[in-house]
Motif scaffolding. Structure first.
Motif, mmCIF file in Angstrom:
data_model
loop_
_atom_site.group_PDB
_atom_site.id
_atom_site.type_symbol
_atom_site.label_atom_id
_atom_site.label_comp_id
_atom_site.label_asym_id
_atom_site.label_seq_id
_atom_site.Cartn_x
_atom_site.Cartn_y
_atom_site.Cartn_z
ATOM 1 N N ASP A 192 4.704 -4.934 8.197
ATOM 2 C CA ASP A 192 4.035 -5.510 7.035
ATOM 3 C C ASP A 192 3.971 -7.027 7.132
ATOM 4 O O ASP A 192 2.989 -7.639 6.726
ATOM 5 C CB ASP A 192 4.792 -5.119 5.752
ATOM 6 C CG ASP A 192 4.624 -3.641 5.441
ATOM 7 O OD1 ASP A 192 3.481 -3.161 5.523
ATOM 8 O OD2 ASP A 192 5.639 -2.974 5.150
ATOM 9 N N ARG A 224 1.549 -11.346 4.562
ATOM 10 C CA ARG A 224 1.665 -10.894 5.947
ATOM 11 C C ARG A 224 2.459 -11.838 6.839
ATOM 12 O O ARG A 224 2.991 -11.413 7.869
ATOM 13 C CB ARG A 224 0.269 -10.695 6.596
ATOM 14 C CG ARG A 224 -0.702 -9.774 5.893
ATOM 15 C CD ARG A 224 -0.188 -8.367 5.635
ATOM 16 N NE ARG A 224 0.296 -7.557 6.747
ATOM 17 C CZ ARG A 224 -0.458 -6.734 7.472
ATOM 18 N NH1 ARG A 224 -1.744 -6.640 7.267
ATOM 19 N NH2 ARG A 224 0.079 -5.992 8.425
ATOM 20 N N ARG A 239 -3.550 0.559 7.901
ATOM 21 C CA ARG A 239 -2.168 0.151 7.682
ATOM 22 C C ARG A 239 -1.412 1.298 7.036
ATOM 23 O O ARG A 239 -1.831 1.836 6.022
ATOM 24 C CB ARG A 239 -2.166 -1.056 6.765
ATOM 25 C CG ARG A 239 -0.826 -1.681 6.549
ATOM 26 C CD ARG A 239 -1.047 -2.998 5.861
ATOM 27 N NE ARG A 239 0.169 -3.599 5.379
ATOM 28 C CZ ARG A 239 0.169 -4.664 4.601
ATOM 29 N NH1 ARG A 239 -0.975 -5.204 4.209
ATOM 30 N NH2 ARG A 239 1.308 -5.190 4.206
ATOM 31 N N ASP A 281 -0.622 -3.733 11.892
ATOM 32 C CA ASP A 281 -0.870 -2.436 11.257
ATOM 33 C C ASP A 281 -0.503 -1.297 12.214
ATOM 34 O O ASP A 281 0.138 -0.323 11.824
ATOM 35 C CB ASP A 281 -2.334 -2.319 10.831
ATOM 36 C CG ASP A 281 -2.672 -3.267 9.690
ATOM 37 O OD1 ASP A 281 -1.735 -3.840 9.096
ATOM 38 O OD2 ASP A 281 -3.876 -3.450 9.399
ATOM 39 N N LYS A 299 3.055 -0.858 12.292
ATOM 40 C CA LYS A 299 3.662 -0.626 10.977
ATOM 41 C C LYS A 299 4.536 -1.805 10.536
ATOM 42 O O LYS A 299 5.561 -1.632 9.882
ATOM 43 C CB LYS A 299 4.460 0.686 10.952
ATOM 44 C CG LYS A 299 3.565 1.907 11.197
ATOM 45 C CD LYS A 299 4.321 3.196 11.044
ATOM 46 C CE LYS A 299 4.769 3.700 12.401
ATOM 47 N NZ LYS A 299 5.302 5.064 12.369
#
Lengths: 364, 364
Positions: free
Chosen positions: A100, A139, A38, A95, A98
């Motif tokens: 989150d 997440r 990540r 991940d 990118k």
């Protein structure tokens, strides 16, 4: 013509030949071979938590309710299998992109079902969504489902979702079995949404009325039908006075709001040219295009020029990161924002996460 | 709210239309204002002959000779009483708009009629158009009508229009009674257009399939239905391979090409996400969005920002002046182009004049 060879090298099926290799590579990268670590996203050195407001899922737990056949949840589209979330797999994909945090939604497939069955489906969806988001609050966040064909139920479902299940609003589709959201029957639901301060995520589901003209190459039922469904939905919310009645409504429209924001100005002239097509009983508080500045739109419109134009039309502070995951429309949604030179650093941070965090009450 | 008032339309449904965009005298002024002198347009000191490629008319002789079956369809729209041209009135309006020349078109209203009647309607339309343009060659040029429901006849009509009648191409609507222009039955017509260098003016006529959803305030049947009709027409010409088959075709699309140019990129991704909906028998030469640079579009998109976006997508050399006269969508079409700061002086000259002159073979 010059690009023909390049295209041919990538694709097997002739119909996809015009899709560049880059896109195909990204599609393959959907499930990365190895583990991709990540990567924290920062804009000019400042960390930003990226929040993708347009990410799909389905819950297997509803399948018994629809006769054990998952077909309605599995359109023959790339990525469909991944709508049933396997947490580790989804995290890996996020991940790699990118991202989150995803704000998950289930596209409604129960609006044509009878009230009781639909309510059961919605109940399962919302319980599962709440559990998934509670288990991984860093997440996932989620929009709830609503039994909108029964607005009295939908009011209660929304209240439960926001007050007790920790959900961020509702994903409502583009219409309710052919009835537009501006229909007066839905007013109680929008009043409740306003009271709760929660968001309504409008995601289109096509315009089957045009199936005959859409037939043929290029999946026009999606590439035209979807932005069109959103366009009609938003236009009616504006023109029927729904947004005047509920000025606090927080509308998020997928795919950059469909056609409307990029071609909004025609709406302002309609009643001048064709007053017979306008209802004298409806007095809008402002010009139709001005209502766009009180909605939010995701960034799923593919090019920096499209983002620049959307920004010019609605303001950068109205644009939110959206990927459409797991459907591989945009496998690098964060990079897409970074490539937009029309956005300054603050605006990039806003689009990538800060605006969504404020709108949806997500801690940064 | 602050835009309320000052608008003379009377009906409350139009109250949001601000005074600035539709001055009272511009609407009423469709009737000749006394003493409105023709003002030459200059850009950077250079005299420009302005050419409006999107101007409507009807010929009373059609119904005069053929009877009620060929009557002009009633339109409850401002300006429709001026479609049958009264020369002094039309010239006065053009002078006021600073339009030197209109390229006239008759929206096809014969596609649903029996072939023999339609053929007669087209014959009279084209003869009248040719005569009118020949009499006023400095102020008017014209597009022909075609009996497209019988392509064999349309081929002959196009040939006559271009070779004998001095017309500039054909105004073909947005579809032929529900059949898209991409249908192979029309290939002979497009082959002839390519051979003759004739321009095909695509002007939408709505999408009646959606009339249930369009019902209500805001004339959505036009403001959405029209750009949508054009969008489907163009998308099919691209995705069915028609533009590959006829790369010399000169397609000119009204209203800035509808939704397609301002939202073209989604097309490029369709077959990647869902190859099942793409025809493996069709291999396009380039990405769908790249065909936007092969067509021409008019400037009837209302704001400098919309023009800027259109130029970024299609190329500024693909935009030509269009007003929609006598329908009062844009009563200051030349000023609209002059107000576009994204255009250099040379580009303004091109949009106002040069591009259309070259495209249509009009001496400038």
């Amino acid at each position: 013509m010059t690009s023909r060879r390049k295209f041919l090298s990538g694709a097997a099926a002739a119909g996809v030949v015009f899709c560049s290799c880059g896109l195909l590579d990204q599609a393959r990268a959907q499930v990365p071979a190895g583990t991709s670590p990540r990567q924290a996203v920062a804009v000019n050195g400042r960390r930003v938590k990226t929040i993708d407001v347009h990410a799909h899922c389905h819950f297997r737990e509803v399948i018994p309710l629809i006769g054990g056949n998952p077909a309605p949840l599995l359109p023959p589209v790339r990525g469909a299998e991944e709508a049933f979330i396997t947490v580790e797999q989804r995290f890996r994909a996020m991940d790699a992109q990118k991202v989150d945090m995803e704000v998950l939604s289930v596209n409604p497939f129960w609006y044509g079902r009878d009230r009781d069955l639909a309510a059961q489906i919605v109940k399962v969806n919302n319980e599962q969504m709440a559990a998934l988001c509670a288990a991984h609050p860093d997440r996932f966040a989620g929009f709830c489902s609503l039994t909108l064909q029964a607005p009295d139920l939908a009011v209660q479902e929304l209240e439960t979702a926001v007050r007790r299940q920790g959900l961020k609003g509702a994903a409502i589709g583009g219409n309710v079995a052919g009835v537009d959201f501006s229909d007066a029957r839905f007013h109680p639901v929008w009043a409740k949404a306003e009271e709760l301060g929660c968001a309504l995520f409008i995601h289109p589901q096509g315009t089957p009325q045009l199936n005959q003209r859409f037939a043929g190459n290029g999946w026009l039922s999606n590439t035209i039908g979807n932005p069109l469904d959103t366009t009609i939905a938003l236009s009616k919310l504006i023109f029927e006075g729904t947004l005047d009645r509920h000025p606090g409504l927080k509308i998020i429209a997928a795919h950059g709001g469909g056609y409307l924001p990029s071609y909004a100005d025609r709406s302002d002239h309609a009643c001048t040219v064709g007053p017979a097509g306008c209802n004298p009983a409806i007095q809008l508080a402002k010009r139709p295009t001005e209502y766009l500045k009180q909605m939010w739109f995701d960034s799923l419109i593919f090019t920096p020029e499209a983002i620049r134009h959307l920004q010019a039309q609605v303001g950068a502070d109205r644009i939110l990161l959206g990927s459409d995951y797991p459907y591989p429309w945009q496998m690098a949604p964060v990079d897409h924002i970074f490539a937009c030179d029309s956005l300054n650093d603050d605006q990039k941070r806003g689009v990538l996460g800060e605006t969504a965090a404020k709108l949806l009450n997500i801690p940064m | 709210m602050r835009v309320h008032g000052g608008f003379p339309g009377g009906g409350t449904g139009i109250r949001f239309c601000g005074c600035c965009m539709m001055p009272a005298d511009a609407v009423r002024g469709s009737a000749a204002a006394p003493g409105a002198a023709r003002q030459p347009v200059t850009v950077g000191g250079r005299r420009v002959k302005t050419i409006d490629v999107h101007a409507h008319c009807h010929f009373a002789a059609v119904a005069g000779q053929l009877g009620a079956a060929a009557a002009i369809p009633p339109a409850n729209v401002r300006g429709s009483d001026e479609t049958v041209i009264r020369l002094d009135q039309r010239l006065a309006a053009m002078d006021r708009q600073r339009v030197d020349m209109e390229v006239l078109s008759v929206n096809p209203y014969w596609y649903g009629k029996p072939v023999e009647l339609a053929r007669e309607m087209v014959r009279i339309t084209n003869a009248e158009m040719a005569e009118f343009c020949a009499m006023h060659g400095d102020r008017f040029a014209g597009f022909a009508g075609l009996t497209l429901q019988e392509p064999r006849i349309a081929v002959g009509e196009l040939e006559l229009a271009m070779k004998t009648q001095g017309l500039k191409g054909a105004a073909i609507g947005g579809n032929v009674a529900g059949v898209d222009f991409a249908d192979p039955r029309f290939h002979p017509v497009w082959a002839k257009a390519e051979e003759l260098g004739a321009v095909l003016f695509i002007h939408p006529q709505g999408t009646p399939q959606l009339k249930d959803r369009f019902a209500g305030n805001g004339w959505l049947a036009n403001t959405i239905g029209n750009p949508l009709d054009t969008t489907i027409a163009l998308a099919k010409l691209i995705l069915e391979g028609t533009l590959d088959r006829f790369p010399g075709l000169k397609v000119l699309a009204a209203h800035g090409g509808g939704y397609l140019p301002s939202y073209a990129d989604r097309m490029d991704h369709a077959c990647m996400v869902n190859p099942n909906e793409c025809n493996p028998g069709i291999t396009l030469r380039k990405r769908p969005s790249e065909y936007m640079r092969d067509i021409w579009v008019d400037s009837l998109v209302f704001s400098p920002e919309a023009i800027r976006h259109l130029a970024a997508v299609c190329g500024v050399d693909r935009i030509v002046l269009g007003s929609d006269y006598p329908f009062p969508w844009q009563m200051a079409p030349v000023d609209h182009v002059m107000a576009c700061d994204s255009l250099s002086d040379d580009e303004k000259v091109a949009v106002l004049s040069g591009t259309a002159a070259r495209l249509l073979n009009i001496p400038d």
